[in-house]
Design a protein around this motif. Structure first.
Motif, short mmCIF file in Angstrom:
data_model
loop_
_atom_site.label_atom_id
_atom_site.label_comp_id
_atom_site.label_asym_id
_atom_site.label_seq_id
_atom_site.Cartn_x
_atom_site.Cartn_y
_atom_site.Cartn_z
N GLY A 41 94.20 17.07 69.26
CA GLY A 41 94.31 17.88 68.06
C GLY A 41 93.15 18.83 67.85
N LEU A 42 92.05 18.60 68.60
CA LEU A 42 90.90 19.48 68.47
C LEU A 42 90.98 20.64 69.46
CD1 LEU A 42 87.95 16.93 68.10
CD2 LEU A 42 89.34 17.99 66.31
N THR A 43 90.43 21.78 69.08
CA THR A 43 90.36 22.94 69.96
C THR A 43 88.92 23.44 69.99
OG1 THR A 43 92.63 23.63 69.51
CG2 THR A 43 91.14 25.30 70.37
N ASP A 73 92.10 19.62 83.15
CA ASP A 73 91.49 18.30 83.34
C ASP A 73 90.87 17.80 82.03
OD1 ASP A 73 92.20 18.39 85.99
OD2 ASP A 73 90.22 19.01 86.70
N LEU A 74 90.28 18.72 81.25
CA LEU A 74 89.71 18.34 79.96
C LEU A 74 90.79 17.79 79.04
CD1 LEU A 74 87.17 18.51 78.01
CD2 LEU A 74 88.16 20.67 77.24
N LYS A 75 91.92 18.47 78.98
CA LYS A 75 93.02 18.02 78.11
C LYS A 75 93.56 16.69 78.58
CE LYS A 75 97.18 19.49 75.80
NZ LYS A 75 97.01 20.15 74.54
N ASP A 76 93.69 16.52 79.90
CA ASP A 76 94.19 15.25 80.44
C ASP A 76 93.26 14.09 80.08
OD1 ASP A 76 96.32 16.56 81.55
OD2 ASP A 76 95.48 16.63 83.58
N LYS A 77 91.97 14.36 80.07
CA LYS A 77 90.99 13.29 79.84
C LYS A 77 90.78 13.00 78.36
CE LYS A 77 86.51 11.60 81.37
NZ LYS A 77 85.39 11.78 82.31
N GLY A 79 92.39 15.00 75.62
CA GLY A 79 93.48 15.40 74.74
C GLY A 79 93.26 16.67 73.96
N CYS A 80 92.09 17.31 74.13
CA CYS A 80 91.78 18.51 73.34
C CYS A 80 92.08 19.79 74.13
CB CYS A 80 90.32 18.50 72.92
SG CYS A 80 89.16 18.40 74.30
N GLU A 360 78.52 15.87 68.30
CA GLU A 360 78.78 14.87 69.34
C GLU A 360 79.96 15.29 70.21
OE1 GLU A 360 78.32 14.25 66.15
OE2 GLU A 360 76.35 13.28 66.25
N ASP A 361 81.03 15.78 69.57
CA ASP A 361 82.21 16.21 70.33
C ASP A 361 81.90 17.45 71.16
OD1 ASP A 361 83.58 14.11 69.24
OD2 ASP A 361 84.69 15.32 67.76
N LEU A 362 81.11 18.35 70.61
CA LEU A 362 80.70 19.54 71.36
C LEU A 362 79.94 19.14 72.62
CD1 LEU A 362 79.52 21.95 68.52
CD2 LEU A 362 81.27 22.48 70.23
N GLY A 363 79.00 18.20 72.47
CA GLY A 363 78.23 17.75 73.62
C GLY A 363 79.10 17.13 74.69
N LEU A 364 80.07 16.33 74.28
CA LEU A 364 80.98 15.69 75.22
C LEU A 364 81.79 16.72 75.99
CD1 LEU A 364 82.03 12.77 75.98
CD2 LEU A 364 83.91 13.22 74.39
#
Length: 460
Positions: A41-43, A73-77, A79-80, A360-364
């Protein structure tokens, strides 16, 4: 009855053992693999004035397809989603968006002088060292020397997609026409470099030999500058052992304003007056093939785009062998002083503190996105195998990036253009070195006192 009870106890014991074994197996499983953080759900949005360069359409290029796969690959891992959006090269749109209470981008691709420093002054940026998951010592963000123009008040804000397939850009490199030199019996600059004597004396000797080889049918230009001599000033100061700003007696001062700086201006004026040195165009080097040495930004030697609308006068479009090398060192310098330099007019990426996403999400996401795209070696292998003609070219390029000089043009933004234009007057014989330094000395020192408050020598 006893037998029934016994069998029942055995069954219970066996069931307990199985259950314990199953629990132990689950407990020992690597939980980080089974339970990735869910960012569905995040973009995350990367804003750039060059969106198709960062994320071209599928099938446009191998590098582009790799970046597209990384997004998948990011979306697969996690979901964003991750998108690249057309955005201005600057801070105005970000400030206007935030002021209107609207969501803004997460990352800005912008020149340091346009977006980076303006966003920093408006307190809109995250410092990279503060973002969880980002280890700024990891080379995938860029070498420490290269990133200097994205470091504000000694903290790192800008980063580069260093592990991807976009060659980084610096100023202060020389590109030479190896075939033109060879056919006229002129030594290759790499030969001087290998012998440790790529110095002013041999540089002037090479230029004189190119000039002597010129004919009425083929007029040769020994050395043409793409920087209108502005970049050459910094490069020759560095190769004569100087820095833009130095600490002396506890005070930061203008490092060019000294006898060795006067020596630089006198040498360049000598070459200019002898018609060994002129401003010119990349097309003269790439297509006319009548230039011995071209000086300018490194991208003239490394960039090769498939679009007919891009800079097709870059050296890779030429039909001849060329080489890359640093500027020659002067009487006060050494072979180690021949690196290129970085400045305010180059791009980096900046992380917006007003992002809708958490730090935190940005760093990930950033840590995942900017890993190497595969095991092919990124831009290093690409330019080494497909662009440069000799191993020495790549070796020089890597040396530039590991040892880049910095002209403090971000901190001295208010005066740097005047400094360059004023010193050029001495090169072109319109003034003397004494006069030009006198003209800018007080103003430069004022800006140094105002904007550079740390000990330069301690932090180099």
């Amino acid at each position: 009855m006893k037998r029934v009870i016994c069998l029942l106890l055995i069954s219970i014991f066996a069931f307990s053992m199985i259950s314990c074994a199953e629990e132990e197996e689950v407990f020992d499983r690597p939980l980080d693999e089974a339970y990735e953080k869910d960012l569905t759900g995040l973009t995350f949005t990367w804003g750039s004035s060059w969106p198709k360069q960062l994320m071209p359409e599928s099938g446009f290029s191998s590098a582009g397809d790799k970046t597209i796969k990384r997004v998948k690959d990011l979306k697969d891992k996690y979901g964003c989603d991750f998108t690249v959006e057309a955005w201005e090269d600057g801070s105005s749109k970000i400030i206007q968006t935030i002021a209107a209470g609207l969501p803004t981008i997460d990352i800005l691709d912008s020149h340091s002088e346009n977006g980076g420093i303006q966003c920093y002054k408006a307190n809109l940026l995250y410092c990279l060292e503060d973002i969880p998951g980002i280890n700024i010592e990891d080379e995938k963000w860029g070498t420490k020397a290269f990133l200097q123009y994205g470091r504000y008040d000694q903290r790192q804000y800008g980063f580069y997609q260093y592990a991807w397939e976009f060659p980084p850009e610096l100023a202060g490199a020389m590109i030479f026409n190896n075939e033109l030199l060879a056919v006229n019996g002129i030594a290759n600059p790499h030969e001087y470099q290998e012998d440790g004597v790529w110095n002013w004396e041999n540089f002037e000797k090479l230029l004189l030999e190119v000039q002597a080889a010129s004919t009425t049918d083929m007029q040769l230009h020994p050395w043409i500058s793409l920087e209108s001599t502005r970049g050459d000033i910094h490069s020759f100061m560095y190769t004569n052992g100087l820095k833009t700003v130095v600490t002396q007696n506890g005070r930061n001062t203008f490092g060019y304003d000294c006898p060795e700086g006067v020596e630089v201006l006198d040498f360049l004026n000598k070459l200019w007056d002898s018609d060994l040195y002129n401003s010119g165009s990349a097309g003269q080097f790439t297509f006319d093939e009548n230039v011995g040495i071209l000086s300018g930004e490194t991208y003239y030697a490394t960039h090769f785009y498939d679009s007919i609308n891009s800079g097709t006068d870059y050296a890779p479009y030429g039909d001849f062998e060329y080489g890359l090398i640093g500027y020659p060192y002067g009487p006060n310098g050494s072979p180690e002083d021949t690196s290129a330099f970085v400045h305010k007019g180059r791009r980096l990426n900046w992380v917006l503190a007003y992002s809708e996403n958490s730090m935190e999400d940005l760093g990930l996401v950033l840590d995942f996105m900017f890993e190497p795209l595969d095991d092919s070696g990124g831009w290093k292998d690409w330019v080494g195998q497909s662009i440069f003609y000799h191993d020495k070219d790549l070796e020089n390029y890597l040396y530039f990036l590991e040892n880049a000089n910095y002209n403090y043009s971000v901190e001295l933004n208010a005066v740097i253009n005047k400094v360059q234009d004023t010193l050029v007057k001495a090169i072109q014989g319109k003034s003397t070195p004494t006069q030009v330094f006198s003209e800018i000395r007080e103003q430069v020192q004022s800006e140094i006192d105002k904007n550079i408050t740390w000990d330069i020598e301690e932090n180099n």
